[in-house]
Design a protein around this motif. Structure first.
Motif, PDB file in Angstrom:
ATOM      1  N   THR A   8       0.952  -1.208   0.082  1.00 58.27           N
ATOM      2  CA  THR A   8       0.154  -0.039   0.138  1.00 58.27           C
ATOM      3  C   THR A   8       0.795   1.351   0.068  1.00 58.27           C
ATOM      4  OG1 THR A   8      -0.193   0.076   2.375  1.00 58.27           O
ATOM      5  CG2 THR A   8      -1.842  -0.937   1.208  1.00 58.27           C
ATOM      6  N   GLY A   9       2.180   1.103   0.234  1.00 54.17           N
ATOM      7  CA  GLY A   9       2.987   2.400   0.233  1.00 54.17           C
ATOM      8  C   GLY A   9       4.386   1.823  -0.025  1.00 54.17           C
ATOM      9  N   SER A  10       5.358   2.647   0.440  1.00 55.76           N
ATOM     10  CA  SER A  10       6.917   2.320   0.265  1.00 55.76           C
ATOM     11  C   SER A  10       7.171   1.165   1.225  1.00 55.76           C
ATOM     12  CB  SER A  10       7.412   3.624   0.617  1.00 55.76           C
ATOM     13  OG  SER A  10       7.451   3.755   2.082  1.00 55.76           O
ATOM     14  N   ALA A  11       8.229   0.338   0.582  1.00 59.81           N
ATOM     15  CA  ALA A  11       8.559  -0.832   1.511  1.00 59.81           C
ATOM     16  C   ALA A  11       9.397  -0.236   2.555  1.00 59.81           C
ATOM     17  CB  ALA A  11       9.276  -1.624   0.597  1.00 59.81           C
ATOM     18  N   LEU A  12       9.407  -1.072   3.576  1.00 60.10           N
ATOM     19  CA  LEU A  12      10.268  -0.782   4.605  1.00 60.10           C
ATOM     20  C   LEU A  12      11.941  -0.920   4.270  1.00 60.10           C
ATOM     21  CD1 LEU A  12       8.406  -2.867   7.494  1.00 60.10           C
ATOM     22  CD2 LEU A  12       8.350  -0.487   7.157  1.00 60.10           C
ATOM     23  N   THR A  13      12.411   0.159   4.711  1.00 59.17           N
ATOM     24  CA  THR A  13      13.978  -0.060   4.364  1.00 59.17           C
ATOM     25  C   THR A  13      14.820  -0.216   5.674  1.00 59.17           C
ATOM     26  OG1 THR A  13      14.126   2.302   4.455  1.00 59.17           O
ATOM     27  CG2 THR A  13      13.665   1.676   2.400  1.00 59.17           C
ATOM     28  N   VAL A  14      15.965  -0.630   5.300  1.00 58.73           N
ATOM     29  CA  VAL A  14      17.254  -0.733   6.217  1.00 58.73           C
ATOM     30  C   VAL A  14      17.486   0.605   7.046  1.00 58.73           C
ATOM     31  CG1 VAL A  14      19.399  -1.467   6.830  1.00 58.73           C
ATOM     32  CG2 VAL A  14      18.161  -2.762   5.134  1.00 58.73           C
ATOM     33  N   ALA A  15      17.320   1.691   6.375  1.00 60.53           N
ATOM     34  CA  ALA A  15      17.611   3.032   6.764  1.00 60.53           C
ATOM     35  C   ALA A  15      16.459   3.396   7.812  1.00 60.53           C
ATOM     36  CB  ALA A  15      17.408   4.081   5.663  1.00 60.53           C
ATOM     37  N   MET A  16      15.110   2.963   7.523  1.00 59.79           N
ATOM     38  CA  MET A  16      14.101   3.148   8.343  1.00 59.79           C
ATOM     39  C   MET A  16      14.411   2.287   9.781  1.00 59.79           C
ATOM     40  SD  MET A  16      10.922   2.960   5.919  1.00 59.79           S
ATOM     41  CE  MET A  16       9.698   2.673   7.106  1.00 59.79           C
ATOM     42  N   LEU A  17      14.927   1.003   9.552  1.00 58.51           N
ATOM     43  CA  LEU A  17      15.234   0.435  10.729  1.00 58.51           C
ATOM     44  C   LEU A  17      16.348   0.975  11.524  1.00 58.51           C
ATOM     45  CD1 LEU A  17      15.617  -2.324  12.381  1.00 58.51           C
ATOM     46  CD2 LEU A  17      17.432  -2.957  10.801  1.00 58.51           C
ATOM     47  N   TRP A  18      17.597   1.445  10.908  1.00 55.35           N
ATOM     48  CA  TRP A  18      18.601   2.338  11.724  1.00 55.35           C
ATOM     49  C   TRP A  18      18.063   3.582  12.462  1.00 55.35           C
ATOM     50  CZ3 TRP A  18      21.770  -0.966  13.219  1.00 55.35           C
ATOM     51  CH2 TRP A  18      22.134  -2.153  12.807  1.00 55.35           C
ATOM     52  N   TRP A  19      17.305   4.433  11.669  1.00 53.64           N
ATOM     53  CA  TRP A  19      16.891   5.565  12.122  1.00 53.64           C
ATOM     54  C   TRP A  19      16.089   5.391  13.306  1.00 53.64           C
ATOM     55  CZ3 TRP A  19      19.114   9.748  12.088  1.00 53.64           C
ATOM     56  CH2 TRP A  19      19.967  10.227  11.049  1.00 53.64           C
ATOM     57  N   SER A  20      14.926   4.427  13.211  1.00 53.86           N
ATOM     58  CA  SER A  20      14.025   4.213  14.190  1.00 53.86           C
ATOM     59  C   SER A  20      14.840   3.447  15.580  1.00 53.86           C
ATOM     60  CB  SER A  20      13.020   3.231  14.006  1.00 53.86           C
ATOM     61  OG  SER A  20      13.676   1.868  13.551  1.00 53.86           O
ATOM     62  N   ALA A  21      15.984   2.681  15.464  1.00 57.25           N
ATOM     63  CA  ALA A  21      16.634   2.168  16.420  1.00 57.25           C
ATOM     64  C   ALA A  21      17.344   3.298  17.063  1.00 57.25           C
ATOM     65  CB  ALA A  21      17.458   1.104  16.025  1.00 57.25           C
ATOM     66  N   LEU A  22      18.054   4.181  16.511  1.00 53.06           N
ATOM     67  CA  LEU A  22      18.774   5.261  16.905  1.00 53.06           C
ATOM     68  C   LEU A  22      17.807   6.272  17.716  1.00 53.06           C
ATOM     69  CD1 LEU A  22      21.345   6.035  14.067  1.00 53.06           C
ATOM     70  CD2 LEU A  22      21.816   4.989  16.397  1.00 53.06           C
ATOM     71  N   ILE A  23      16.861   6.626  17.188  1.00 51.09           N
ATOM     72  CA  ILE A  23      15.871   7.500  17.969  1.00 51.09           C
ATOM     73  C   ILE A  23      15.400   6.845  19.162  1.00 51.09           C
ATOM     74  CG2 ILE A  23      13.706   8.688  17.666  1.00 51.09           C
ATOM     75  CD1 ILE A  23      14.251   9.203  14.459  1.00 51.09           C
ATOM     76  N   THR A  24      14.899   5.691  19.103  1.00 51.56           N
ATOM     77  CA  THR A  24      14.260   4.924  20.481  1.00 51.56           C
ATOM     78  C   THR A  24      15.339   4.785  21.493  1.00 51.56           C
ATOM     79  OG1 THR A  24      12.827   3.853  19.067  1.00 51.56           O
ATOM     80  CG2 THR A  24      13.134   3.115  21.088  1.00 51.56           C
ATOM     81  N   ALA A  25      16.710   4.515  20.953  1.00 52.59           N
ATOM     82  CA  ALA A  25      17.672   4.103  21.877  1.00 52.59           C
ATOM     83  C   ALA A  25      18.045   5.629  22.588  1.00 52.59           C
ATOM     84  CB  ALA A  25      18.849   3.580  21.143  1.00 52.59           C
ATOM     85  N   GLY A  26      18.075   6.573  21.678  1.00 53.36           N
ATOM     86  CA  GLY A  26      18.355   8.078  22.378  1.00 53.36           C
ATOM     87  C   GLY A  26      17.372   8.508  23.244  1.00 53.36           C
ATOM     88  N   LEU A  27      16.127   8.295  22.887  1.00 55.26           N
ATOM     89  CA  LEU A  27      15.037   8.815  23.885  1.00 55.26           C
ATOM     90  C   LEU A  27      15.049   7.952  25.174  1.00 55.26           C
ATOM     91  CD1 LEU A  27      11.957   9.117  21.234  1.00 55.26           C
ATOM     92  CD2 LEU A  27      13.457  10.693  22.555  1.00 55.26           C
ATOM     93  N   MET A  28      15.480   6.732  25.228  1.00 53.91           N
ATOM     94  CA  MET A  28      15.313   5.903  26.339  1.00 53.91           C
ATOM     95  C   MET A  28      16.771   5.968  27.095  1.00 53.91           C
ATOM     96  SD  MET A  28      13.730   2.214  25.225  1.00 53.91           S
ATOM     97  CE  MET A  28      13.746   1.881  26.942  1.00 53.91           C
TER      98      MET A  28
END
Length: 129
Positions: free
Chosen positions: A79-99
């Motif tokens: 239905t939209g763009s495919a999940l990318t490895v860049a999305m994985l790394w950015w989400s992991a970095l943002i979540t790790a930083g917030l925590m």
């Protein structure tokens, strides 16, 4: 006092103070304690150790959620763009930083509010520094 007895005393103390079990003993600590790795509870940890553990658990949380949502996306029609490895790394970095920023602040505040001094001197009674 043995490590397991000290942890049980800590949990009873915090239950008596009205703190929810998930707040004073997060799932990652409960899992480590069940495996026989007796880390001090979060309010007793130093800031560098708490930042490290929070960042690692935040990155792990992001990876697990990314995998779950990725599998759901694969099972649905595109239905939209495919999940990318860049999305994985950015989400992991943002979540790790917030925590890594939020958890030490939260647990130092909890230790101050409940009069928790150090883990080596904790005996299940209120202690003021």
């Amino acid at each position: 006092m043995q490590p397991r007895q000290r942890i049980d005393a800590y949990l009873q103390y915090m239950d008596g103070r009205g703190v929810a079990r998930r707040n004073c003993a997060p799932p990652i600590w409960t899992a480590l304690w069940s495996a026989g790795i007796f880390l001090p509870p979060p309010p007793f940890m130093g800031v560098p150790a708490m930042v490290t553990i929070s960042a690692l658990s935040g990155a792990l949380l992001a990876l697990v959620l990314w995998l779950v949502y990725g599998l759901i996306a694969l099972l649905r029609p595109v239905t939209g763009s495919a999940l990318t490895v860049a999305m994985l790394w950015w989400s992991a970095l943002i979540t790790a930083g917030l925590m890594a920023i939020g958890n030490p602040i939260y647990y130092r505040r909890m230790a101050r509010e409940h009069g928790l001094a150090t883990w080596s001197t904790f005996a299940g009674i209120r202690q003021r520094v």
